[in-house]
Design a protein around this motif. Structure first.
Motif, PDB file in Angstrom:
ATOM      1  N   UNK A 150       4.689   4.911  -2.070  1.00 27.17           N
ATOM      2  CA  UNK A 150       4.256   4.645  -0.696  1.00 27.17           C
ATOM      3  C   UNK A 150       2.903   5.282  -0.422  1.00 27.17           C
ATOM      4  N   UNK A 151       2.699   6.483  -0.950  1.00 25.60           N
ATOM      5  CA  UNK A 151       1.439   7.180  -0.722  1.00 25.60           C
ATOM      6  C   UNK A 151       0.273   6.424  -1.344  1.00 25.60           C
ATOM      7  N   UNK A 152       0.461   5.896  -2.550  1.00 34.84           N
ATOM      8  CA  UNK A 152      -0.606   5.124  -3.194  1.00 34.84           C
ATOM      9  C   UNK A 152      -0.944   3.866  -2.395  1.00 34.84           C
ATOM     10  N   UNK A 153       0.080   3.212  -1.888  1.00 32.07           N
ATOM     11  CA  UNK A 153      -0.138   2.001  -1.095  1.00 32.07           C
ATOM     12  C   UNK A 153      -0.905   2.311   0.183  1.00 32.07           C
ATOM     13  N   UNK A 154      -0.520   3.406   0.846  1.00 35.04           N
ATOM     14  CA  UNK A 154      -1.201   3.788   2.078  1.00 35.04           C
ATOM     15  C   UNK A 154      -2.637   4.228   1.807  1.00 35.04           C
ATOM     16  N   UNK A 155      -2.856   4.900   0.708  1.00 36.78           N
ATOM     17  CA  UNK A 155      -4.205   5.342   0.360  1.00 36.78           C
ATOM     18  C   UNK A 155      -5.115   4.148   0.069  1.00 36.78           C
ATOM     19  N   UNK A 156      -4.590   3.162  -0.654  1.00 35.12           N
ATOM     20  CA  UNK A 156      -5.368   1.955  -0.927  1.00 35.12           C
ATOM     21  C   UNK A 156      -5.701   1.220   0.369  1.00 35.12           C
ATOM     22  N   UNK A 157      -4.735   1.161   1.279  1.00 33.03           N
ATOM     23  CA  UNK A 157      -4.972   0.501   2.565  1.00 33.03           C
ATOM     24  C   UNK A 157      -6.028   1.251   3.369  1.00 33.03           C
ATOM     25  N   UNK A 158      -5.998   2.578   3.302  1.00 30.11           N
ATOM     26  CA  UNK A 158      -6.994   3.383   4.018  1.00 30.11           C
ATOM     27  C   UNK A 158      -8.399   3.097   3.501  1.00 30.11           C
ATOM     28  N   UNK A 159      -8.555   3.087   2.183  1.00 32.97           N
ATOM     29  CA  UNK A 159      -9.874   2.875   1.596  1.00 32.97           C
ATOM     30  C   UNK A 159     -10.388   1.460   1.877  1.00 32.97           C
ATOM     31  N   UNK A 160      -9.484   0.507   1.956  1.00 30.53           N
ATOM     32  CA  UNK A 160      -9.898  -0.844   2.340  1.00 30.53           C
ATOM     33  C   UNK A 160     -10.328  -0.863   3.801  1.00 30.53           C
TER      34      UNK A 160
END
Length: 224
Positions: A150-160
């Motif tokens: 979940x953390x990786x998914x949220x981090x990718x969404x943040x950077x996008x």
């Protein structure tokens, strides 16, 4: 002759009076019939409901439809704004799905002192700017309570979202806990091409439990 004429005149008057009486009787009778007809029409009109009454009776029998399960979608062409929103949402999902943070990658990060990183080709002075609080975070991501996936998914969404929102600096709150995310987040950040630098956050933004990251913006809205 005079007597006869007088008698005839009297007879005529009597006959005329009789005729007048009959006419008056017929007139009164006709008036009564007319009045009765009007009364019947009035009574009938009272019995026939008005349009408002008919509508009220029909509506009173209608029950409101409670729609809590079905999403109603209007048919026809979507507006340009709706299409743009859908396209942006699809692009965001696509970018998040395509970018992969590897858990096997081991970057050469400084293990002495606060966590920090500067991408090759970026002025190392930017790390000091982050440490000194020169940059204020435009977006903050709190990873508390999330697992690694979940953390990786949220981090990718943040950077996008940084490119979409023109966010040059972000704060990632990973916490301390068992040190899992504290160790993983820096390893993930160095893999993303938009991350220019990061440093342990100042105390006001989470200190040892957070990172401030500097993001490279790719469009004309870059605020540098």
């Amino acid at each position: 002759m005079f007597y006869t004429a007088r008698m005839n005149n009297k007879a005529l008057k009597t006959k005329l009076s009789t005729i007048k009486a009959k006419l008056r009787a017929q007139s009164i009778k006709q008036q009564k019939k007319t009045a009765e007809s009007l009364n019947k029409v009035a009574e009938s009109a009272k019995e026939v409901p008005s349009d408002q009454q008919i509508f009220a009776d029909v509506v009173s029998q209608v029950k409101p439809l409670i729609n809590d399960k079905v999403r109603l979608v209007k048919s026809g062409h979507k507006s340009n704004t709706s299409l743009k929103n859908d396209q942006g949402h699809n692009k965001a999902n696509q970018a998040i799905a395509q970018f992969h943070f590897s858990d096997e990658f081991e970057p050469n990060l400084n293990k002495q002192g606060p966590m920090k990183y500067v991408r090759e080709g970026v002025d190392s002075f930017e790390v000091k700017n982050l440490r000194r609080g020169h940059y204020q975070p435009d977006l903050i991501l709190d990873l508390h309570g999330l697992d690694q996936h979940q953390a990786k998914k949220e981090l990718a969404a943040l950077l996008f979202a940084c490119q979409k929102e023109h966010a040059q600096c972000v704060c990632i709150v990973h916490g301390i806990g068992s040190h899992i995310l504290k160790n993983k987040v820096p390893h993930w950040l160095v893999q993303h091409p938009d991350v220019m630098a990061f440093h342990q956050a100042p105390l006001e933004w989470g200190g040892n439990g957070a990172l401030l990251a500097l993001i490279e913006l790719k469009d004309k809205f870059n605020r540098d």
